[in-house]
Every structure is written in structure tokens, then in C-alpha cells.
Design an enzyme around this catalytic site. Sequence first.
Site, PDB file in Angstrom:
ATOM      1  N   LYS A 125     -25.393 -33.652 -17.133  1.00  0.00           N
ATOM      2  CA  LYS A 125     -24.961 -34.899 -17.581  1.00  0.00           C
ATOM      3  C   LYS A 125     -26.339 -35.842 -17.749  1.00  0.00           C
ATOM      4  O   LYS A 125     -27.361 -35.842 -17.123  1.00  0.00           O
ATOM      5  CB  LYS A 125     -24.150 -35.515 -16.217  1.00  0.00           C
ATOM      6  N   SER A 205     -17.467 -40.557 -13.543  1.00  0.00           N
ATOM      7  CA  SER A 205     -18.426 -40.813 -15.066  1.00  0.00           C
ATOM      8  C   SER A 205     -18.747 -39.536 -15.402  1.00  0.00           C
ATOM      9  O   SER A 205     -19.693 -39.556 -16.609  1.00  0.00           O
ATOM     10  CB  SER A 205     -19.477 -41.432 -14.275  1.00  0.00           C
ATOM     11  N   SER A 229     -16.601 -39.369  -9.399  1.00  0.00           N
ATOM     12  CA  SER A 229     -16.991 -39.050 -10.756  1.00  0.00           C
ATOM     13  C   SER A 229     -17.227 -37.611 -10.988  1.00  0.00           C
ATOM     14  O   SER A 229     -17.533 -37.162 -12.200  1.00  0.00           O
ATOM     15  CB  SER A 229     -18.355 -39.816 -10.809  1.00  0.00           C
TER      16      SER A 229
END
Length: 534
Positions: A125, A205, A229
Site C-alpha cells: 500500500k 482504505s 481499512s
Amino acid sequence: MRKRSTATLVAALVAGSLCAGAPNPRAEAAETGVGNPPPAGLRPKPGIDLDTVTIPQLQARMADGSLTSSALTTAYLRRIKTIDPKINAVLRTDPTALRQAAASDARHRDGSTRGPLDGIPVLLKDNVNTRDTPTTAGSLALAGSPPDGDAALVTRLRDAGAVILGKTNLSEWANFRAAKPTSGWSAVGGQTNNPYVLDRNPCGSSSGSAAALAASLAQVAIGTETDGSIVCPAGMNGVVGHKPSLGLVSQAGVVPISAEQDTAGPMARNVIDTALTLAVLSGSATSHQGGPIGLPDELTRSTGLRGKRIGLWRLPSLGPEVDALMTRTAEKLRNAGAEVVEVTPPYQRRLAELEFPALLSEFHRDIDAYLATRDGPPNLAELIEFNRAHPAERTCFAGQELFEQALAAPPTTDPEHRAMRAELKDLSRRSIDETMATHQLDAIASPTNPPAWTTDCARGDNDVIPSSTPAAVAGYPSLSVPAGFVNELPVGLLLMAGDHEDAELLSLGAALEHRLHAWRAPRFLPSVGLDASR
């Protein structure tokens, strides 16, 4: 639950994976071309299906010389080039990936592999620092020079021989900027799409990490979570996501929201790969000269679901179709010998009242400390001004209300804030501990997510999903595994348990994965009807 080490658990899962093959019986069919195999030319060797192969199977092939990390990495890079334009999950690939793979091949030839991830392609990420590629948190404010060094977890991955394949898109600033954001959108990367139905949202996210795994663009990926997330995008994209116990994985070098709740964690298409990645991230995987896996020898077999007691938190607010799926899931667990009792963890309304104000103060403290280490705006106040001055930051949604509220929030030294965080910690832990003790549970289960909503910048997300909050606020582990589908849209089953019971959750998750057989490859449909029928 009796606590056991992650390394011991992983050894047991590896043994089962190598004996039983892929994590569900559809894998064998996929290898023969039934279902949704990868496009022609993308398989590293005949008989390997990137959708279903596990790390132990890959390591066994690399150990006997029938597969190389270079071939595997090339296959994933080609698949990213071919498939990612549909979903927009990968921001950039690492130009050194094939050199990393070649170094792993040399170690495999020499019998000096570094553990279970040696030669395995991993996506990160884009809020995890890497010294040689940009780390932006999705914001143009950080799109200049890369960080000075790697995040601690990246150092562990490199030391373990993993191939850092590239960076994934995310909800900008990990969804902590606007009051009504659109998950999976960032000014740097644009909008990530759900691979199952392209006009649906991937949740956030860790949007790009989950979508990339669903589309088989890497073997594993790293996500981060403050509250939901990792697990929400895992559930909504039909993959496995583990939010570790707080402190199990170092947060050094990861763009923060709150040190009191933040953690990075592993995501994969199956539980065994998730467990192996956690073992590396947490430092519990061992190095072993001459072996393909590099794990302890104390191999035990899973006892499955028989005799397990699972508390089902139904959450009917997520819709009747999801509730019906939970009913079917509970019946499958009972048929496998588990006891399922319905529960409602207490204190949820109070947790919802307290969490957001606490995070505002902690974000201001922690983001200022992080920004001081990077080129770009030096603090939150300057970051707000940057967004006002750059129209590209407002092309999907304009708001930065959370930034502005955090700037005005009381400091974390304020007595009221300290009392708020203390109450949050106490009530969140009690919500899980008391529920498990009262009902003598091995875990609490709940739906991870509703069916994915349509992506709409003007409307924003439709994501009131309370199941992740107790474990997130408590710092306890949670794990999402695929439970099934509503229409073409995946829904996950979220498991949570007590502090540092990560190994027990992963073991239970593996048993559920084998029982539910809920995974299937995405078909990249452009849209589906708005009805929620199965």
C-alpha cells in the site's frame, strides 16, 4: 482460547496446504481451465494457476527447480500490464523487481533461502515507506522525493527475500481527509474499481491492495488499518485480510492516523499465505538453511470446526441479503460441528461516540511527526493550504473537513482526551472479552461488509459498517475471510478474538475457508442490476 505462536500455527497450515493442495476444491478445476483462468501466456509454468496457487506450493516448485522466482515475477508483471487497466489498483511497479527475483533464484539454487516469502512477489500500500520508490499516501503533497529509508516492515520483507513488486493505490490519506470521501480514490492514482463489478466500490482504505489480489496481480499484499481499512476491502473484494494485534507489526515508516489504533497487516487470496506473511511481518518466521519453507518442525493438524463455539453478531443493518447469507453461513458451521450462538457485543454506541473525536487529536499529533520526516508540507496546517492551492486534489471530492477538525482538536495531552482514550480502550476490550467469556466463545463472527455500493464522487461512500470497530479500538486482532456473494458482489465473514490471539484466529479462519468454499475469481463485469438477489 489457548494462545500459541504464529510460527507453530503457520507450520501446521503449511503441512495441511502441501498435503491438501489449494485452499478449496475449485482450485483443481481452475488448473484444468474450468472457471476463470488467467489470460494466455500469463502462467509462469504449466499447471500453476495464479488465482489459486499457495505460497507453500510455489516454494515446493522453486525448491525442486520446476519454477523460478523470475518466472513468477514476470508472470505477475505481465498480468499487471494486461489486467490492471480495468481496475487501476497498482500505482507503480518496482523497476528492481526482476533483479530481486534473480537474487532469490540464486539463493534457491544454493539452498540458502531466507524463509517462506523468499522469491514471493508482494505489493505494498502506498502509505508504507520505501527508500527507492515514491510513498505518497495518495496525495500530490508527497509525490516528490521518496522517503529516506524503508518502513520497518519493508526491511523485514526484504530480509526475508520477498520481491517488492510495487505500490498499490489507496483511499487518499487512508480515508482520513474528507467527511464524505470516495473510497479507492486518490489524487495520485485516481479511482480503483472493484474487480467483480467495475462500477462498484472496492472499500478502503487498502483499496488497491485488495483489488489487486482479487485480480491476481501479486501473491500477497500489505494493507494498513485504523478501523476497517484492511478488513472491509478484503471482504468487498473477496480476499482474506488480517488486522493484527496492535504492536505485533511495527508502524515505523508508515503514514499514520493514530498510534493508538494503526497497524499494517497481510492480505492474500487464502489464509495460509496471510499467515505466512504475518509470520514475516511480526518476526516469527524462522530462517532455515536448505528447506523451501523455513519454518519450525512442530507440525500439527488443524482440528477443524468441531467443538468450536462461535458467537454470531448478525448486524441486520447491513441488509436482508447479507443477513440471509449469515444464516446460511451459521448453518454450514453447525453442520461442521461448531456451536453458533447469537451475540451482541455491548458498548457499541458509546464507542461510536468517542472514537472519532479521539482520532482527530491523535491524527494531528502523528501526522505532524510524520510530515517532519518528508519533503513537502511540514505539518497539517501547511498540508491543508497545499490542498487549497492544488485543484487536482479536489477532482473527486473537495472536502478536507477531517483535516480542519483535527487542526482545531485539543492536543493529546489534554485531560479530556486522555480520559476519552482510556474509556475507549476499556469499553472496546470489555465488549469483546465479556462477550467471549459470557458465552465461552472461541471467536466472535460478523459480516465484514455489505455488497459493494456504486462508486460516486458526488455522493461519496455508503459505508456505515460497525463490525470492525471493537477489535480496531481495542487493538485486538480481526480476520476477514470470504463468506459468499450477494448477486455478483463478495461479502466477508469477520472474526475477532482476544489480545494477541492472532494465531488462533488464523487457524479458525483456515477451517472456515475450507468449509465455506466461498472464493471465486472475478469476472470484471461492467455493472450489475441494483437488485440484491443472489
